[in-house]
Enzyme design. Structure first.
Site, short mmCIF file in Angstrom:
data_model
loop_
_atom_site.label_atom_id
_atom_site.label_comp_id
_atom_site.label_asym_id
_atom_site.label_seq_id
_atom_site.Cartn_x
_atom_site.Cartn_y
_atom_site.Cartn_z
N ALA A 61 0.86 -1.19 0.00
CA ALA A 61 0.00 0.00 0.00
C ALA A 61 0.89 1.23 0.00
O ALA A 61 1.82 1.34 0.81
CB ALA A 61 -0.89 0.01 1.24
N LYS A 72 7.58 2.64 16.76
CA LYS A 72 7.84 2.69 18.22
C LYS A 72 6.74 3.40 18.98
O LYS A 72 6.37 3.00 20.08
CB LYS A 72 9.19 3.36 18.50
N LYS A 132 11.13 4.37 22.76
CA LYS A 132 12.01 3.19 22.66
C LYS A 132 12.31 2.63 24.04
O LYS A 132 12.36 1.41 24.22
CB LYS A 132 13.29 3.58 21.91
N GLY A 154 17.93 4.28 9.15
CA GLY A 154 18.41 4.04 7.79
C GLY A 154 17.64 2.91 7.15
O GLY A 154 17.13 2.02 7.85
#
Ligand code: HSE
Length: 425
Positions: A40, A102, A202, A299
């Site tokens: 999607a 997160k 986190k 990344g």
């Protein structure tokens, strides 16, 4: 296994690329054929970092979570509203879900995990904490014999980049933040990075896995780095400390503490030397003691590495039924030791006479060895000089042949010392 991806941006694109380039190795590990059948996307015309060949694209993400042919859904769109709804529908439809989100897990994790349990599906989120570092799996698997006493981490790359640049290059806060945004490290709202909200998300997840406590984002005390000044940097350095934005979770006397704040760490500690956008997490277990995990916290392919590891876990648990993964060891060719290429350090003690270095370099030339650096120290009373040489990458057989020839030179006073150099790049 048919996979549907929600979101084909940085992380989604990274997942497609890594699954494509590592297809054979992933198949060896799972014994299953994995294919991304649907994705999607928000904007059909947007340029992408991956090929979409063979993937059916849709602008309606509900088509994916409601599609009976899809076994596993990867939620990579972020946010806590639409993403939550999609994850709920996918789980209710019996699909396993893997997410890098997160905020979603830190805020809604308790109910989503219960929903997954009730529907007998897996909900995994390794990529949500510290990008490519397999920290949740380390806590759940490798450290599972321990009571965890402390987790302390640099878990926001943008914040660490800002502090590192301010400290090492005396750069101004706003200027570094702008660069972090341009480089694509920062969250859509960069206050999440600099005010510690991203790190708090986190840390909430880390605490839940480390201590087995519910996900309690509102119990994290959070302080950002925007008040850290040049003066603080200078004083901290002079006093022997680095300033890092740490997320710290401890269990003391049965109570959990969770805090994100700027912290002075002695420069002698490994965490104090984690710089730039890199992340690192220190975990202290009551049996193993302190352990440290370091790597890229963001990344495309680094985060994809964690997403796909979850994918492999789901497949192993549901299809292959081989959680140890020792099912396909094969004989493979090994490299001959003489052919291994390395950089070498050589140290010679040679009579300090004209022409010695010329003779040595001639031997290097004859053996295909190029030199990176030479240093000479004249130290003894017999006019003997210690000479240190660093080579470029050379074959082990060439350095051994050259060293044996040099050893025979009349000027050489003792056995030549050879040590490998590894730049660890
Ligand atoms: N904005 C986050 C960071 C991205 O800088 O670490 C990865 O969660």
């Amino acid at each position: 296994m048919n996979i549907g991806i929600l979101g084909l941006g940085t992380v989604g694109g990274g997942v497609v690329n890594v699954l494509t380039k590592n297809q054979a190795e992933i198949m060896r590990r799972t014994g299953a054929q994995i294919q991304i059948t649907h994705a999607a996307i928000r904007d059909i015309k947007q340029s992408r970092i991956c090929s979409t060949d063979g993937i059916q694209l849709t602008q309606d993400p509900f088509e994916i979570v409601n599609n009976d042919s899809i076994d596993i859904v990867l939620e990579l769109i972020g946010g806590t509203t639409l993403a939550k709804e999609l994850v709920e529908v996918a789980i209710k439809n019996g699909k396993h879900v893997i997410t890098a989100n997160k905020a979603l897990i830190a805020i809604h994790g308790n109910e989503l995990l219960t929903l997954a349990k009730d529907n007998n599906t897996h909900l995994l989120f390794e990529a949500s904490v510290a990008g490519g570092i397999p920290i949740l799996k380390s806590l759940e698997q490798g450290l599972s014999a321990n009571q965890i006493e402390m987790v302390a981490g640099i878990i926001n790359g943008t914040g660490n980049f800002i502090l590192s640049e301010m400290c090492d290059k005396s750069r101004d806060f706003d200027n570094v933040l702008k660069e972090a945004q341009e480089l694509g490290y920062a969250e859509a709202d960069p206050t999440f990075d600099v005010e510690g909200i991203d790190a708090a998300h986190k840390l909430t997840i880390l605490s839940a896995i480390a201590f087995g406590c519910e996900l309690q984002f509102d119990k994290v005390s959070t302080e950002g780095i925007s008040e850290i000044s040049d003066e603080d940097m200078i004083f901290a350095t002079e006093l022997g400390y680095s300033i890092k934005h740490l997320g710290i979770a401890k269990k003391l006397d049965g109570k959990i503490q969770m805090r994100v704040h700027p912290t002075l760490i002695p420069k002698t500690k490994l965490l104090a030397n984690v710089n730039g956008v890199m992340n690192a997490v220190l975990v202290k277990g009551n049996a193993v003691g302190p352990t440290l995990y370091y790597g890229a916290g963001a990344g495309d392919e680094a985060t994809a590495s964690a997403v796909i590891a979850d994918l492999i876990d789901v497949i192993k648990n549901t299809v292959s039924n081989d959680t140890l993964g020792w099912h396909s060891l094969k004989a493979m060719p090994y490299q001959n030791q003489d052919d291994i290429e390395s950089i070498f350090y050589l140290r010679l003690l040679a009579a300090d006479k004209p022409g010695v270095l010329a003779d040595i370099t001639a031997i290097f030339v004859n053996n295909n060895i190029s030199v990176e650096a030479v240093m000479q120290k004249q130290i003894d009373e017999q006019d003997n000089a210690h000479i240190a040489i660093i080579t470029n990458q050379v074959k082990t057989s060439d350095i051994n042949t050259a060293a044996a020839e040099i050893q025979k030179h009349s000027s050489i006073q003792e056995k030549i010392k050879i040590i490998h150099v590894e730049t660890l790049d």
